[in-house]
Design an enzyme around this catalytic site. Structure first.
Site, PDB file in Angstrom:
ATOM      1  N   ASP A  64      -3.482   3.006   7.258  1.00  0.00           N
ATOM      2  CA  ASP A  64      -2.599   1.858   7.103  1.00  0.00           C
ATOM      3  C   ASP A  64      -1.739   1.686   8.347  1.00  0.00           C
ATOM      4  OD1 ASP A  64      -1.121  -0.252   5.901  1.00  0.00           O
ATOM      5  OD2 ASP A  64       0.441   1.181   5.335  1.00  0.00           O
ATOM      6  N   ASP A  97      -0.892  -5.941   9.659  1.00  0.00           N
ATOM      7  CA  ASP A  97      -0.865  -5.073   8.475  1.00  0.00           C
ATOM      8  C   ASP A  97      -2.273  -4.971   7.889  1.00  0.00           C
ATOM      9  OD1 ASP A  97      -0.444  -3.794   6.048  1.00  0.00           O
ATOM     10  OD2 ASP A  97       1.451  -4.819   5.658  1.00  0.00           O
TER      11      ASP A  97
END
Length: 433
Positions: free
Chosen positions: A313, A115
């Site tokens: 992201d 992440d």
């Protein structure tokens, strides 16, 4: 060949040394620019020890020099470690991308979600309340230790607490809540062990949004992988995400500046002190087919005060654009596909078709870099194949309503290079499915 005498390199060296010892005469003539080569233990070598070494001593010295050389080679390899990536959807039924991480001594393997918008790593531990997958057993690791409240790293985790002598923290991840103890242990990615890595040992979790086997934070904050391995990887990494349909670890996470792509275009990274973990970039326009759509400048502008702007992201699945930008892109997409076709909705997608379509390319225009997406990064199909949807949506009506997110569906089969020391992000097409 049968009957042929085979000599090992060590035996050849010993015989050579013996012959040199019996015939110590050396050539001392000046040969000008001619290069003369001596074995280090030869009587003629300028590097020969002043004190004669026994056979055992010379072998031990050679072994010591070999060990130093291997450590040097290992340090070179550490600069170009490659970690396989897979789609979590197929393996752990999670819409994330996962890497194999080995935790503790002896190592225990977990499939952690990567992440880029989070810093602290966390994994489910023994006796975790609400954890449903593979658990890490701290009691089986000889290098595991808890972080005390007095430690400086305790203040670096999100929402730290010191109700007891151990440091703990709480956070929200999507629709899940997580309570964890701050701990340290050896974490190994590829072949590089990182001793004393700080992470959260999850004691309790609610909801179903959190990756079941933990998370590896690749953000820009103090507890991220970049910060904790700065000396090893110089805050540089890249990845290629395979298709979410892929069944194997065909993607790759490359750690360190070595072996990164050379032919790649970059856009500057922007810093937002209020959201320092995020990788902001300057998105200046969006093109659908050959037409740059009309988007109000404020919808794309970077604003550190409000958090507005554009980020890359790896944890978000589908690209979200602030409402004025999304409406402009969506309407031009519909026009190019065919205004006479019936448009339906499916879940969070408002532009779906029940007949085959030919989608236009979509190009994100950043400062210094353009990224053109092919159909595989634009369309998502129902499992039966009867419905095709435009795989982007409007930003949610919450704190992120001002944030454009370039998500992992649109990143698939591209190499993204995060060069933090030079404050830039690069993108190049690469098939890794």
């Amino acid at each position: 060949m049968k009957g042929t005498l085979s000599l090992s390199p060590l035996l050849i060296f010993l015989l050579f040394s013996l012959v040199q010892g019996l015939n110590p005469k050396c050539d001392t003539q000046d040969h000008g620019s001619t290069l003369q080569v001596f074995h280090v233990f030869s009587p003629c070598s300028p590097f020969r020890p002043s004190k004669a070494l026994s056979w055992a001593e010379s072998v031990l010295q050679l072994q010591a020099k070999d060990q130093a050389r291997l450590q040097f080679l290992a340090s070179m390899v550490a600069g170009r470690s490659i970690v396989p990536i897979a789609s979590g959807r197929q393996i752990i039924q999670s819409p994330t991308y996962i890497v194999r991480a080995k935790i503790g001594t002896p190592p225990q393997t977990l499939l952690m979600a990567m992440d880029t918008s989070n810093d602290a790593a966390w994994i489910p531990c023994t006796a975790c309340d609400g954890c449903t997958s593979t658990l890490f057993a701290p009691e089986k690791s000889t290098t595991f230790k808890n972080v005390s409240c007095g430690s400086s790293v305790c203040n670096q985790v999100p929402n730290p607490s010191c109700g007891t002598s151990a440091c703990t923290f709480n956070l929200t991840y999507g629709g899940s809540t997580i309570a964890a103890n701050v701990v340290q242990d050896t974490v190994t990615l590829a072949t590089d062990p990182v001793p004393g890595y700080t992470f959260g040992c999850v004691a309790k979790t609610t909801g179903s949004s959190a990756p079941p086997q933990g998370l590896l934070g690749l953000g820009r904050g103090p507890l991220s992988l970049l910060s904790q391995t700065q000396n090893l990887y110089q805050s540089t990494f890249s990845y290629c995400l395979p298709s979410f349909k892929s069944l194997n670890f065909s993607g790759s996470l490359r750690l360190g500046p070595i072996a990164q792509p050379k032919r790649i275009k970059f856009t500057p990274l922007l810093k937002n002190p209020r959201r320092s973990s995020l990788y902001y970039v300057n998105l200046v326009a969006i093109r659908v087919g050959r037409r740059i759509v009309d988007i109000p400048p404020a919808a794309l502008a970077f604003n550190p005060t409000t958090g507005a702007g554009t980020i890359f992201d790896s944890g978000t699945v589908f690209t979200r654009l602030v409402t004025p930008a999304y409406v402009a892109v969506r309407d031009e997409f519909r026009r190019r596909v065919g205004a006479n076709l019936t448009v339906t909705s499916l879940g969070g997608f408002d532009t779906c078709y029940s007949v085959p379509i030919v989608a236009p390319t979509i190009t994100f225009l950043f400062s210094g870099m353009n990224v053109t997406l092919p159909q595989d990064n634009i369309l998502i199909h129902s499992s039966a194949g009867s419905t095709t949807c435009f795989a982007m949506a409007a930003a949610p009506d919450n704190v992120n309503s001002v944030l454009n997110v370039i998500a992992n569906m649109q990143q698939q089969n591209h190499r993204l290079l995060y060069d933090v020391p030079n404050s830039r992000l690069g993108v190049a097409r690469e098939l890794c499915t």
